[in-house]
Design a protein around this motif. Sequence first.
Motif, PDB file in Angstrom:
ATOM      1  N   ARG A  25      -9.833  -3.955  -1.906  1.00  0.00           N
ATOM      2  CA  ARG A  25     -10.621  -3.076  -2.766  1.00  0.00           C
ATOM      3  C   ARG A  25      -9.676  -2.254  -3.632  1.00  0.00           C
ATOM      4  N   PHE A  26      -9.876  -2.341  -4.936  1.00  0.00           N
ATOM      5  CA  PHE A  26      -9.077  -1.581  -5.888  1.00  0.00           C
ATOM      6  C   PHE A  26      -9.696  -0.210  -6.115  1.00  0.00           C
ATOM      7  N   SER A  27      -8.853   0.777  -6.388  1.00  0.00           N
ATOM      8  CA  SER A  27      -9.380   2.108  -6.669  1.00  0.00           C
ATOM      9  C   SER A  27     -10.041   2.100  -8.052  1.00  0.00           C
TER      10      SER A  27
ATOM     11  N   LYS B 217      -1.779  15.439 -24.132  1.00  0.00           N
ATOM     12  CA  LYS B 217      -2.990  16.196 -24.451  1.00  0.00           C
ATOM     13  C   LYS B 217      -2.636  17.270 -25.469  1.00  0.00           C
ATOM     14  N   GLU B 218      -3.632  18.016 -25.914  1.00  0.00           N
ATOM     15  CA  GLU B 218      -3.407  19.050 -26.931  1.00  0.00           C
ATOM     16  C   GLU B 218      -2.406  20.104 -26.476  1.00  0.00           C
ATOM     17  N   LYS B 219      -2.492  20.522 -25.234  1.00  0.00           N
ATOM     18  CA  LYS B 219      -1.663  21.622 -24.741  1.00  0.00           C
ATOM     19  C   LYS B 219      -0.538  21.165 -23.825  1.00  0.00           C
ATOM     20  N   GLY B 220      -0.192  19.921 -23.852  1.00  0.00           N
ATOM     21  CA  GLY B 220       0.868  19.412 -22.979  1.00  0.00           C
ATOM     22  C   GLY B 220       0.541  18.021 -22.480  1.00  0.00           C
ATOM     23  N   TYR B 221       0.932  17.745 -21.260  1.00  0.00           N
ATOM     24  CA  TYR B 221       0.714  16.427 -20.670  1.00  0.00           C
ATOM     25  C   TYR B 221      -0.199  16.526 -19.466  1.00  0.00           C
ATOM     26  N   GLU B 222      -0.905  15.426 -19.229  1.00  0.00           N
ATOM     27  CA  GLU B 222      -1.738  15.288 -18.037  1.00  0.00           C
ATOM     28  C   GLU B 222      -1.128  14.146 -17.225  1.00  0.00           C
ATOM     29  N   PHE B 223      -0.937  14.374 -15.933  1.00  0.00           N
ATOM     30  CA  PHE B 223      -0.292  13.395 -15.074  1.00  0.00           C
ATOM     31  C   PHE B 223      -1.286  12.854 -14.053  1.00  0.00           C
ATOM     32  N   GLU B 224      -1.173  11.554 -13.792  1.00  0.00           N
ATOM     33  CA  GLU B 224      -1.976  10.908 -12.755  1.00  0.00           C
ATOM     34  C   GLU B 224      -1.058  10.075 -11.884  1.00  0.00           C
ATOM     35  N   SER B 225      -1.330  10.045 -10.611  1.00  0.00           N
ATOM     36  CA  SER B 225      -0.657   9.152  -9.690  1.00  0.00           C
ATOM     37  C   SER B 225      -1.754   8.352  -8.995  1.00  0.00           C
ATOM     38  N   ILE B 226      -1.739   7.039  -9.192  1.00  0.00           N
ATOM     39  CA  ILE B 226      -2.823   6.186  -8.701  1.00  0.00           C
ATOM     40  C   ILE B 226      -2.274   5.164  -7.715  1.00  0.00           C
ATOM     41  N   VAL B 227      -2.867   5.114  -6.536  1.00  0.00           N
ATOM     42  CA  VAL B 227      -2.606   4.033  -5.587  1.00  0.00           C
ATOM     43  C   VAL B 227      -3.640   2.955  -5.899  1.00  0.00           C
TER      44      VAL B 227
ATOM     45  N   GLN C 284       0.814  -1.207   0.000  1.00  0.00           N
ATOM     46  CA  GLN C 284       0.000   0.000   0.000  1.00  0.00           C
ATOM     47  C   GLN C 284       0.856   1.269   0.000  1.00  0.00           C
ATOM     48  N   LYS C 285       2.023   1.213   0.607  1.00  0.00           N
ATOM     49  CA  LYS C 285       2.862   2.405   0.687  1.00  0.00           C
ATOM     50  C   LYS C 285       3.754   2.596  -0.533  1.00  0.00           C
ATOM     51  N   GLN C 286       4.141   1.513  -1.192  1.00  0.00           N
ATOM     52  CA  GLN C 286       5.100   1.631  -2.282  1.00  0.00           C
ATOM     53  C   GLN C 286       4.525   1.378  -3.660  1.00  0.00           C
ATOM     54  N   ALA C 287       3.378   0.734  -3.744  1.00  0.00           N
ATOM     55  CA  ALA C 287       2.810   0.424  -5.057  1.00  0.00           C
ATOM     56  C   ALA C 287       1.935   1.574  -5.529  1.00  0.00           C
ATOM     57  N   PHE C 288       2.381   2.230  -6.572  1.00  0.00           N
ATOM     58  CA  PHE C 288       1.571   3.267  -7.183  1.00  0.00           C
ATOM     59  C   PHE C 288       1.962   3.378  -8.645  1.00  0.00           C
ATOM     60  N   PHE C 289       1.059   3.909  -9.429  1.00  0.00           N
ATOM     61  CA  PHE C 289       1.276   4.065 -10.853  1.00  0.00           C
ATOM     62  C   PHE C 289       1.346   5.544 -11.177  1.00  0.00           C
ATOM     63  N   LYS C 290       2.337   5.908 -11.982  1.00  0.00           N
ATOM     64  CA  LYS C 290       2.430   7.267 -12.506  1.00  0.00           C
ATOM     65  C   LYS C 290       2.090   7.179 -13.982  1.00  0.00           C
ATOM     66  N   ILE C 291       1.073   7.915 -14.389  1.00  0.00           N
ATOM     67  CA  ILE C 291       0.593   7.843 -15.763  1.00  0.00           C
ATOM     68  C   ILE C 291       0.744   9.221 -16.394  1.00  0.00           C
TER      69      ILE C 291
END
Length: 128
Positions: free
Chosen positions: A72-74, A45-55, A34-41
């Motif tokens: 339970r998954f997010s 996009k048209e005007k640059g990048y969109e970033f997501e960080s998902i646990v 839970q503390k170390q597993a995360f995804f950076k996406i």
Amino acid sequence: DQTVYLSKQELFAFFNVDDSNKHSRFKEAIDKMQKQAFFKIKNAKEKGYEFESIVPIPYVKWADYHDEVTIRFSPEIMPYLINLKTNFTQHALSDIAELNSKYAIILYRWLSMNYNQYEHYSVKGGRR
């Protein structure tokens, strides 16, 4: 509802864990996951990048006296889990279950990629 119910006994049997401290190791593994597993996406996009960080797993429930584990998954990670065949490299869990470090898994993936390229080009010709 993105909830999975598992049996601790089945998990221990699958990972071939039978020692006396398996419950404390299980708790440590959940905590670390839970503390170390995360995804950076990063999405273009048209005007640059969109970033997501998902646990991916924000909620886990278990008890020492009960066999059931609730995970339970997010909701944000579900599209990536559902489309695994098109979005991620696949490995048999039995192949990587015995690997005990993230570097071993990375090395396994690298070697698999190179072997798959070799197989592809040896059949179709071209790059060696």
